[in-house]
Design an enzyme around this catalytic site. Structure first.
Site, short mmCIF file in Angstrom:
data_model
loop_
_atom_site.label_atom_id
_atom_site.label_comp_id
_atom_site.label_asym_id
_atom_site.label_seq_id
_atom_site.Cartn_x
_atom_site.Cartn_y
_atom_site.Cartn_z
N THR A 201 45.84 36.34 57.06
CA THR A 201 45.31 37.02 55.87
C THR A 201 44.61 36.03 54.96
OG1 THR A 201 47.47 36.74 54.81
CG2 THR A 201 47.04 38.84 55.90
N LEU A 202 43.65 36.54 54.21
CA LEU A 202 42.94 35.73 53.23
C LEU A 202 43.80 35.54 51.98
CD1 LEU A 202 39.56 37.56 53.73
CD2 LEU A 202 39.86 35.09 54.09
N GLY B 276 62.82 18.26 41.44
CA GLY B 276 61.56 18.33 40.72
C GLY B 276 61.61 19.31 39.57
N HIS C 171 48.50 43.69 13.28
CA HIS C 171 49.89 43.54 12.83
C HIS C 171 50.66 44.83 13.15
CE1 HIS C 171 53.28 42.47 10.24
NE2 HIS C 171 53.23 43.72 9.76
#
Length: 466
Positions: A38-39, A181, A445
């Site tokens: 698949t792309l 990490g 707001h």
């Protein structure tokens, strides 16, 4: 070689498919080569999209478990269905990858399945399901992306020791999870499994989390993540992982070579970064030599070889899908003789944790290193009316502006939905707006975006909300 293409693109990820689509729109005869079935590349298949799907569902689950009661919503018998979550993730990926294939077809781009390799000037060899073929082309675009950076001495088996790819396919929630990490990928994936019940420990070689993010924002992020249940072991190096019958033993030592410490886990996710995918591309056939890290240099996407271009993760710059998309589009425009351009100072980065973290432009540390005089405006979501009403008060907005001209130099935020809010600041940077321009622009707001305006007011000390 019965026909000659104007452009052949190696890689069907965000850089490659956007380049292909734009080239097709510009009337160029184009082919896009992709080795996956698949792309969409890493982003759509095993990165951005599936991770965001799991982040969304796990965030909803945690909100129901921890926050609903305090807002007067009672939930009895709450539970989650992990296979169903994975099914929803897969459906999102399928829909988007099919959408990319449709866009290539719509714009008359030939999608060629296989592994592409440069075979000399104007030639690309494709080794695919139907055998080998050679395409002749006037221009070659390298858009091969990146791959997971391995951890020396540690073998990823995608079962107990997994990369970011394997972390998206766990069949059960681990009791103990160690993240190796503390960057964007690790914290996002850790957030998914922590919300579903995992005890998460983050081991990071540096003495801080989120390298590259503004230091003040990173520190506030770490405090919030600690409250959520993350444990952090900073300035610590992983030296090895032993597999046992009961799980994993992760051996570490202090980053300066000092005290050793080990951690027990059911699963370890190795997420120490990514590296360019440039090996085996036949770069030597056209005289291109990557640097020591594997990156291909470019000058406005043009490599050192005539007719060979490069975009995305395999060249320098932030490894971000939207950066690759911008480069792919601009590269196609340059090939077509137009003025393609990317402003690298206005490319945002987002961490999709809860709350989100978003930034664009220079950090305070970078401005200090440059010796540039700057002003700072800050506003806490604790004082924002919409955030208070929604019980989403964690975080802040921080703006940096030139001390003399007031030009916006950087914007850094942590808070609910800031990944959507950052686009306003990208536009401000793109048009070189002053902080006063933002401060004098009306914001609806009550909204979270008012915090941006109030931070801009704070640059000159006229914040108006308590």
């Amino acid at each position: 070689m019965s026909e000659v293409y104007d452009v052949v693109i190696i890689g069907g990820g965000p850089g490659g498919y956007n380049c292909a689509i734009r080239a097709g729109q510009l009337g160029l005869k184009t082919a896009c080569i992709e080795s996956r079935k698949t792309l969409g590349g890493t982003c759509l298949n095993v990165g951005c999209i599936p991770s965001k799907a799991l982040l969304h569902t796990s965030e909803l689950y945690e909100a129901a478990a921890k926050d609903f009661e305090g807002m007067g919503i009672k939930v009895d018998g709450l539970s989650y269905d992990l296979p169903k979550m994975m099914e929803g993730k897969a459906e999102a990926v399928k829909g988007l990858t099919e959408g990319v294939a449709f866009l290539l077809k719509k714009n008359k781009v030939d999608h060629i399945r296989g592994k592409g390799r440069i075979a000399g000037k104007g030639k690309v060899e494709v080794d695919g399901p139907d055998g080998k073929q050679t395409l002749e082309t006037k221009n070659i675009v390298i858009a091969t992306g990146s791959e997971v950076t391995p951890l020396p001495g540690v073998e990823i088996d995608e079962e107990r020791i997994v990369s970011s790819t394997g972390a998206l396919e766990l069949s059960a929630v681990p009791k103990k999870l160690v993240l190796i990490g503390a960057g964007v990928i690790g914290l996002e994936l850790g957030s998914v499994w922590r919300r579903l019940g995992a005890e998460v420990t983050v081991v990071e070689y540096l003495d801080r989390i989120l390298p590259g993010i503004d230091g003040e924002i990173a520190k506030q992020s770490q405090r919030i993540f600690k409250k959520q249940g993350f444990s952090f072991e900073l300035a610590r190096k992983v030296t090895g992982i032993d597999k046992t019958d009961s799980g994993l033993t992760i051996a570490t030592e202090a980053a300066d070579g000092g005290k050793e410490k080990s951690f027990e886990a059911d699963v370890a996710i190795v997420c120490i970064g990514r590296r360019p995918y440039t090996d085996g591309l036949g770069l030597e056939t056209v005289g291109i030599e990557p640097d020591k890290r594997g990156f291909i240099a470019n000058d406005h996407f043009q490599t050192s070889a005539e007719g060979v271009w490069v975009v995305g993760d395999c060249t320098h710059g932030p490894m971000l899908a939207h950066k690759a998309e911008d480069e792919g589009t601009a590269c196609a425009e340059r090939i077509a003789g137009k003025a393609g351009h990317v402003n690298y100072d206005a490319i945002p980065g987002v961490v999709y944790t809860h709350p989100e973290i978003a930034s664009v432009g220079a950090t305070e540390e970078q401005l200090k290193e440059q010796g540039r005089k700057y002003k700072t405006g800050k506003f806490s979501f604790m004082a924002n009316s919409r955030a208070r009403a929604n019980h989403e008060t964690d975080g802040m907005v921080k703006l940096l502006a030139d001390a003399e001209t007031d030009e916006l130099l950087g914007a850094h935020m942590i808070g609910k939905g800031v990944g959507e809010m950052i686009a306003e600041l990208c536009l401000a940077l793109e048009f070189r707006a002053a902080s006063e321009d933002i401060a004098r622009t009306s914001h609806p707001h009550p909204t979270m975006t008012e915090a941006i305006r109030q931070a801009a007011m704070g640059v000159e000390g006229w914040t108006m909300q308590a």
